[in-house]
Design a protein around this motif. Structure first.
Motif: not given
Length: 460
Positions: A154-163
């Motif tokens: 779930s945290i990785n999903l947010a990081a992917t959108l941020a990058k």
């Protein structure tokens, strides 16, 4: 009860593991070795090849949904226990070394904000301050994954959108500044003094490395809510990454001439962003690089820990690594992975060495598992379309082994040889009394023989 991964989480896992640090250096890396003509051909070959590999994985998830271990179980089911083990061992080692590189890159990028000409703090990511910071990040992510793969995903999903924000901004600005006349200057690369086909071959390893991670959803397929989402996530992530890589590479050549782009320091996207939006450009890219690499590191930690768990479940790794904690996180496997990463970080600090050769060799180890995906599909396919996809994926895998050169493949034997001891010990922990097949004994002998000259060459 364990929460399962949905389509968005699986897609983010694959996309994040592919979109790491490489995309920010891609403009200079490509301009240094290839002309626009060679890049168009190279990306066409890579795009077709990686899509065939993604389709092969999609088809295999439909034909054999019972094989939850992805590329490891495909190799084991199709070609025996030893080949399966080598696939898992090579993939795990590649993931560990990739994680070390991500931690070093994060603190190398942070040096942009901390270092001055008179003070070297994080430097190239190998100072004692950088190693301490990398170690803290390592064990923070360790604790995060122990809370459950779903939480980390779930945290990785947010990081992917941020990058995707800085990458999207770069693509928009580069498209506005694009000049066709600049793009077509020396279109076939006469100034490089290398034939176009040789330029194309030289791009292959770079274009492959930025796609490593394509198997992410397949590796964690046992945790998928719907097995059909595994193939869909792989295909969606490949298409998204291919679009980003194409636009970043080709648009850059229309912003400044190729020779000038080839001379830029990396991450070259930062220098381009300064041209496009002023002095804040390199800050945006440096911040984007840090977020991107942290996201990729989280994805690869999940995948690296999953492989020994799956291998132990299938009796290829020692029984110990099949343990999971109350959150269904692969605890024993995660400890093995992160202790290995920690030891590598300390060695980098003690030796101050450049481990790029090791990273290249480890990356080579993932080529054989990719080839085995196509080979397994070819072995079990019955429909003409499936067989055509399998043949295409196999040809792409063979092309990659050729393009990377036999020397690196031989050197990778140095890393396979110690794994044979793990394989033999694992059989004892699982009380497997049966003798190895003759072909497996022959393969062990060949690997040990090849390890002698390979070690000598590596030391030389």
């Amino acid at each position: 009860m364990e929460k399962k991964l949905g389509l968005s989480a699986l897609t983010a896992l694959v996309l994040s593991s592919m979109l790491g640090a490489g995309v920010f250096s891609l403009p200079q890396n490509m301009a240094e070795i290839a002309s626009p003509a060679a890049l168009l051909i190279g990306w066409a070959i890579t795009g077709a090849g990686i899509l065939l590999l993604a389709f092969a994985m999609l088809i295999l998830t439909r034909l054999r949904p019972d094989l939850d271990g992805g590329i490891f179980t495909y190799a084991r089911e199709g070609f025996g226990e030893l080949i399966g083990f080598c696939s898992a061992w090579g993939y795990w080692l590649c993931a560990v070394i990739a994680n070390v590189s991500y931690l070093v890159i994060v603190f190398s990028a942070l040096s942009f904000f901390t270092d001055r000409p008179e003070m070297r703090f994080f430097g190239d990511g190998n100072t004692w301050q950088a190693i301490v910071g990398a170690s803290l990040l390592l064990w923070f992510v360790h604790a995060l994954v122990l809370r459950g793969v779903q939480t980390a995903a779930s945290i990785n999903l947010a990081a992917t959108l941020a990058k995707l924000v800085p990458l999207g901004l770069f693509i928009v600005l580069a498209a506005i500044a694009f000049h066709y006349d600049t793009f077509r200057l020396d279109f076939s690369g006469i100034a490089l003094g290398v034939p176009v086909w040789e330029q194309v071959k030289n791009t292959m390893l770079i274009t492959l490395w930025v796609f490593i991670g394509v198997e992410g959803a397949v590796v964690v397929s046992a945790r998928a809510r719907d097995k059909r989402d595994v193939g869909r996530a792989t295909l969606l992530a490949v298409l998204a990454a291919l679009g980003v890589y194409l636009l970043v590479t080709l648009l850059s050549l229309g912003v400044i001439p190729r020779p000038e782009l080839a001379a830029m320091r990396n991450p070259s996207m930062a220098g381009l962003m300064v041209r496009l939006m002023g002095s804040w450009g390199d800050v945006v890219i440096a911040a984007g690089l840090i977020v991107s690499v942290c996201g990729a590191y989280l994805s690869w930690t999940i995948m690296a820990a999953e492989v020994p768990l799956l291998a132990a479940t299938h009796q290829a790794f020692p029984r110990l690594f099949a343990r999971q904690n109350k959150n269904n996180a692969p605890s024993a496997s995660l400890w093995l992975t992160n202790i290995s990463v920690q030891v590598s970080l300390v060695l980098i600090w003690l030796t101050g060495s450049d481990y790029n050769t090791l990273l290249t060799i480890a990356s080579e180890m993932i080529l054989v598992p990719y080839l085995l995906v196509g080979a397994f599909l070819l072995k079990i396919s019955r429909r003409p379309l499936h067989r055509a996809v399998a043949i295409g994926a196999c040809l792409y895998g063979l092309w990659l082994l050729y393009a990377s050169g036999p020397m690196h493949l031989l050197l990778s034997v140095v890393l396979y040889a110690p794994g044979l001891l793990v394989f033999i010990y694992a059989r004892r922990t699982h009380d497997i009394a049966s003798l190895l097949k003759r072909r497996e004994r022959v393969l062990i002998g060949l690997l040990l023989i090849a390890a002698v000259p390979a070690t000598w060459m590596l030391m030389g």
